[in-house]
Each structure stands twice: as C-alpha cells, then as structure tokens.
Scaffold this motif. Structure first.
Motif, PDB file in Angstrom:
ATOM      1  N   VAL A   1       0.854  -1.181   0.000  1.00 16.18           N
ATOM      2  CA  VAL A   1       0.000   0.000   0.000  1.00 16.18           C
ATOM      3  C   VAL A   1       0.895   1.237   0.000  1.00 16.18           C
ATOM      4  O   VAL A   1       1.804   1.363   0.828  1.00 16.18           O
ATOM      5  N   SER A   2       0.649   2.139  -0.948  1.00 11.56           N
ATOM      6  CA  SER A   2       1.450   3.364  -1.037  1.00 11.56           C
ATOM      7  C   SER A   2       0.664   4.605  -0.639  1.00 11.56           C
ATOM      8  O   SER A   2       1.255   5.654  -0.359  1.00 11.56           O
ATOM      9  N   ALA A   3      -0.661   4.503  -0.618  1.00  9.40           N
ATOM     10  CA  ALA A   3      -1.505   5.631  -0.218  1.00  9.40           C
ATOM     11  C   ALA A   3      -2.872   5.092   0.178  1.00  9.40           C
ATOM     12  O   ALA A   3      -3.359   4.118  -0.404  1.00  9.40           O
TER      13      ALA A   3
ATOM     14  N   ILE B   1      -5.900  -0.409   7.457  1.00  9.43           N
ATOM     15  CA  ILE B   1      -4.693  -0.629   6.664  1.00  9.43           C
ATOM     16  C   ILE B   1      -3.852   0.641   6.684  1.00  9.43           C
ATOM     17  O   ILE B   1      -4.362   1.743   6.909  1.00  9.43           O
ATOM     18  N   SER B   2      -2.557   0.468   6.425  1.00 12.96           N
ATOM     19  CA  SER B   2      -1.626   1.592   6.477  1.00 12.96           C
ATOM     20  C   SER B   2      -0.671   1.531   5.293  1.00 12.96           C
ATOM     21  O   SER B   2      -0.475   0.467   4.683  1.00 12.96           O
ATOM     22  N   VAL B   3      -0.073   2.672   4.986  1.00 11.55           N
ATOM     23  CA  VAL B   3       0.969   2.713   3.968  1.00 11.55           C
ATOM     24  C   VAL B   3       2.095   1.763   4.386  1.00 11.55           C
ATOM     25  O   VAL B   3       2.528   1.763   5.536  1.00 11.55           O
ATOM     26  N   GLY B   4       2.522   0.944   3.456  1.00 15.40           N
ATOM     27  CA  GLY B   4       3.563  -0.040   3.737  1.00 15.40           C
ATOM     28  C   GLY B   4       3.039  -1.445   3.928  1.00 15.40           C
ATOM     29  O   GLY B   4       3.806  -2.413   3.851  1.00 15.40           O
ATOM     30  N   ASP B   5       1.730  -1.588   4.172  1.00 16.18           N
ATOM     31  CA  ASP B   5       1.151  -2.927   4.323  1.00 16.18           C
ATOM     32  C   ASP B   5       1.230  -3.687   3.007  1.00 16.18           C
ATOM     33  O   ASP B   5       1.048  -3.114   1.926  1.00 16.18           O
ATOM     34  N   LEU B   6       1.477  -4.983   3.096  1.00 16.06           N
ATOM     35  CA  LEU B   6       1.439  -5.822   1.911  1.00 16.06           C
ATOM     36  C   LEU B   6       0.004  -5.965   1.421  1.00 16.06           C
ATOM     37  O   LEU B   6      -0.918  -6.155   2.220  1.00 16.06           O
ATOM     38  N   PHE B   7      -0.170  -5.864   0.101  1.00 14.91           N
ATOM     39  CA  PHE B   7      -1.479  -6.148  -0.480  1.00 14.91           C
ATOM     40  C   PHE B   7      -1.561  -7.651  -0.697  1.00 14.91           C
ATOM     41  O   PHE B   7      -0.843  -8.219  -1.525  1.00 14.91           O
TER      42      PHE B   7
ATOM     43  N   ILE C   1      -7.075  -7.842   2.269  1.00 17.44           N
ATOM     44  CA  ILE C   1      -8.427  -7.794   1.710  1.00 17.44           C
ATOM     45  C   ILE C   1      -9.459  -8.191   2.763  1.00 17.44           C
ATOM     46  O   ILE C   1     -10.540  -7.593   2.857  1.00 17.44           O
ATOM     47  N   ALA C   2      -9.116  -9.177   3.583  1.00 16.19           N
ATOM     48  CA  ALA C   2     -10.048  -9.639   4.618  1.00 16.19           C
ATOM     49  C   ALA C   2     -10.307  -8.567   5.672  1.00 16.19           C
ATOM     50  O   ALA C   2     -11.355  -8.592   6.343  1.00 16.19           O
ATOM     51  N   ARG C   3      -9.379  -7.620   5.829  1.00 10.60           N
ATOM     52  CA  ARG C   3      -9.548  -6.559   6.832  1.00 10.60           C
ATOM     53  C   ARG C   3     -10.356  -5.378   6.313  1.00 10.60           C
ATOM     54  O   ARG C   3     -10.747  -4.506   7.097  1.00 10.60           O
ATOM     55  N   LEU C   4     -10.577  -5.303   5.019  1.00  9.11           N
ATOM     56  CA  LEU C   4     -11.246  -4.135   4.454  1.00  9.11           C
ATOM     57  C   LEU C   4     -12.692  -4.035   4.932  1.00  9.11           C
ATOM     58  O   LEU C   4     -13.389  -5.047   5.045  1.00  9.11           O
ATOM     59  N   PRO C   5     -13.164  -2.828   5.195  1.00 10.24           N
ATOM     60  CA  PRO C   5     -14.565  -2.646   5.608  1.00 10.24           C
ATOM     61  C   PRO C   5     -15.530  -3.060   4.502  1.00 10.24           C
ATOM     62  O   PRO C   5     -15.176  -3.096   3.318  1.00 10.24           O
TER      63      PRO C   5
ATOM     64  N   GLY D   1     -10.487   4.044  -5.843  1.00  9.23           N
ATOM     65  CA  GLY D   1      -9.523   5.000  -5.307  1.00  9.23           C
ATOM     66  C   GLY D   1      -9.393   4.956  -3.802  1.00  9.23           C
ATOM     67  O   GLY D   1      -8.800   5.857  -3.208  1.00  9.23           O
ATOM     68  N   GLU D   2      -9.933   3.909  -3.154  1.00  9.98           N
ATOM     69  CA  GLU D   2      -9.873   3.828  -1.696  1.00  9.98           C
ATOM     70  C   GLU D   2      -8.432   3.733  -1.191  1.00  9.98           C
ATOM     71  O   GLU D   2      -8.080   4.275  -0.152  1.00  9.98           O
ATOM     72  N   PHE D   3      -7.603   3.004  -1.933  1.00 15.05           N
ATOM     73  CA  PHE D   3      -6.181   2.893  -1.596  1.00 15.05           C
ATOM     74  C   PHE D   3      -5.418   2.599  -2.877  1.00 15.05           C
ATOM     75  O   PHE D   3      -5.999   2.233  -3.907  1.00 15.05           O
ATOM     76  N   HIS D   4      -4.105   2.785  -2.811  1.00 13.25           N
ATOM     77  CA  HIS D   4      -3.258   2.576  -3.982  1.00 13.25           C
ATOM     78  C   HIS D   4      -2.031   1.776  -3.569  1.00 13.25           C
ATOM     79  O   HIS D   4      -1.713   1.660  -2.380  1.00 13.25           O
ATOM     80  N   SER D   5      -1.351   1.234  -4.568  1.00 10.97           N
ATOM     81  CA  SER D   5      -0.233   0.344  -4.268  1.00 10.97           C
ATOM     82  C   SER D   5       0.963   0.648  -5.154  1.00 10.97           C
ATOM     83  O   SER D   5       0.865   1.366  -6.154  1.00 10.97           O
ATOM     84  N   CYS D   6       2.088   0.069  -4.771  1.00 12.30           N
ATOM     85  CA  CYS D   6       3.312   0.156  -5.561  1.00 12.30           C
ATOM     86  C   CYS D   6       3.995  -1.206  -5.483  1.00 12.30           C
ATOM     87  O   CYS D   6       4.084  -1.795  -4.398  1.00 12.30           O
ATOM     88  N   ILE D   7       4.449  -1.706  -6.620  1.00 10.28           N
ATOM     89  CA  ILE D   7       5.079  -3.023  -6.610  1.00 10.28           C
ATOM     90  C   ILE D   7       6.557  -2.909  -6.249  1.00 10.28           C
ATOM     91  O   ILE D   7       7.199  -1.884  -6.478  1.00 10.28           O
ATOM     92  N   GLU D   8       7.073  -3.965  -5.663  1.00  5.06           N
ATOM     93  CA  GLU D   8       8.503  -4.090  -5.421  1.00  5.06           C
ATOM     94  C   GLU D   8       8.916  -5.503  -5.803  1.00  5.06           C
ATOM     95  O   GLU D   8       8.148  -6.456  -5.639  1.00  5.06           O
TER      96      GLU D   8
END
Length: 273
Positions: free
Chosen positions: A224-226, A236-242, A247-251, A261-268
């Motif tokens: 998660v990047s934003a 969830i927080s920035v830095g969490d693994l997607f 997904i199970a924690r999402l409201p 647009g609820e959250f965004h990610s960045c791959i590594e």
C-alpha cells in the motif's frame, strides 16, 4: 512552453531536423534529436533535453517546464503503450500483455513535474524509473505542470514516442468502472492525432480471484502506497502488503482492489533466488 513551440519541435523531429527557429526570437533551438547525440544530459537546462534534465540540480529542475522524454532502448516496429503507475493493476496488465505476446510494450508514466511524485500512488518517479530498469523495457516519462491540460501533456508524450516508433494500442489497467472507461474512450477519441489508436483493457472484467492468483505467482509483491478512504485508514496503512489478509480486513463496501480509489499500491521486486 507554448503549443506553437511544441508543434514546431515535433514537426522538426519528425523530419529528422536538428534545429528549428524559435517563433518569438528567431533564434535556432536544438531539437531532442540533436541533443540525443551527446549521449547524456549536459546540465545546462536545454529546452528539449531528451534525458529529463537529470544533471540539472533538483531545485532548478523543478522550475523547468520539461518535455516528455524516453528512457530505455526502444524496440523495433509497432508497440503497445501501457499507462504505468507502478501499482499492482499496472503490473498485472503488463503480465497480461506478455501472455498475449502480440508486440513489445513501452510504458508511459505521468507525474508532477514540480514534486516528481506520481499522483494517487504518492511515490516518487525515481521509484517508477527503477521499476522500468528491472522490467527491462522502455518508458515515456511525462511531467505535468500547473496551467497545462492533462490530455495535452499525454498527447505530447505519445507523439514523442510516435516519431520514433509506431504505437499500435493504448493500454490501461482498468478493471470494471464503466465511467472511467467511457472517459478514456471519449478523451482519447477527441484527440485527432491519436484517435485512430485503439484502447485495450486486458484486465476488464477479469475476476478478482484470477487476478490475485496471478499476483501471487509473480516475482513481485505490492505494498500500500496511499490510503484515501477514511474507513480503510482504520484497518490498513501505507507499507502494508497487499494480499488476502489485507483484503479480509477491508470494511464492507470497499472494493477489494481499491478500484474506486480507496487505496493505492506500488510493486517491489522480490529478491532473485
């Protein structure tokens, strides 16, 4: 830079010219083709630097109205142009294109020309450039600036690529939002210079379970990047693994892939074994 200057520069490049005359001063201006012969950025802030002014100091670079530029070796022949944000959907789209094996892929990334951040993902474009190097493909980098339209800059980026190689398709990682798809189709068809290039959405309507399986089998992980949604920010927080645990924690009511647009990610990239 004025639209007239941009058109003059693109015309000069398409003709293979090394200079053109500035319409206001009459002075000769080096084109990107001429500056490419140097092999790297000279640090002088040239108007059409084809290296993104990388040798200009960050403070000075932030004040320049930079042209789009290309990094990496361009393949021969027509290419698919993938709009790349650096997140999981972009990466899964690239994997889908690789399975299609229709033609080589070039990435296109827009970012804020002042802060050098990629919008929504909230990551620096330097991270996106690092991804490109790991993927081993070419990339068009398009800085955005206040007072210039998004589509005008994207068009300039596409044209910067077109005078080097043909573009067969414009590719996006949209999953299922009809209004986003409609906007893209309307916006790009309204640009006469690129209206004939078809839009391709390889992930459209693909079940999330299939996308998750593909991501889990890939040599990357997404973090998660934003987080834009307040209810998401509670769990969830920035830095969490997607992953499935996230997904199970999402409201309830939150799209599992953050497509609204609820959250965004960045791959590594995972370490090579």
């Amino acid at each position: 830079m004025t639209p007239d200057r941009e058109k003059l520069h693109l015309k000069a490049c398409s003709q293979g010219d090394l200079t053109y005359s500035d319409p206001r001063t009459g002075y000769p201006v080096f084109t990107a083709l001429a500056l490419e012969r140097r092999g790297d950025c000279c640090g002088c802030g040239c108007r059409h630097c084809p290296y993104g002014h990388q040798e200009v100091t960050p403070d000075e670079r932030a004040m320049l109205h930079r042209d789009p530029w290309i990094e990496g070796d361009l393949p021969k022949g027509p290419v698919d142009l993938l709009f790349w944000s650096g997140g999981k959907d972009s990466y899964l789209t690239l994997r889908a294109l690789e399975r299609e094996a229709a033609r080589p892929t070039v990435l296109l990334t827009t970012f804020d020309g002042r802060s050098e951040q990629v919008a929504h993902q909230e990551v620096l474009v330097q991270e996106i450039r690092h991804q490109r190097k790991r993927l081993g493909c070419a990339q068009v980098l398009v800085p955005l600036f206040p007072g210039t339209g998004y589509m005008d800059r994207v068009l300039l980026g596409i044209q910067t690529l077109q005078f080097r190689t043909p573009v067969a398709r414009l590719v996006f990682g949209d999953l299922h939002l009809d209004h986003v798809r409609t906007w893209r189709e309307d916006a790009f068809s309204a640009c006469s210079d690129i209206a004939s290039i078809p839009i391709h959405l390889p992930l459209w309507g693909v079940p999330y379970e299939e996308l998750l399986n593909d991501l889990e089998s890939a040599p990357v992980q997404a973090r998660v990047s934003a987080v834009a949604d307040e209810s998401c920010a509670q769990v969830i927080s920035v830095g969490d693994l997607f992953n499935r645990d996230l997904i199970a924690r999402l409201p309830n009511g939150i799209d599992e892939f953050g497509e609204n647009g609820e959250f965004h990610s960045c791959i590594e990239f995972l370490p090579k074994t």
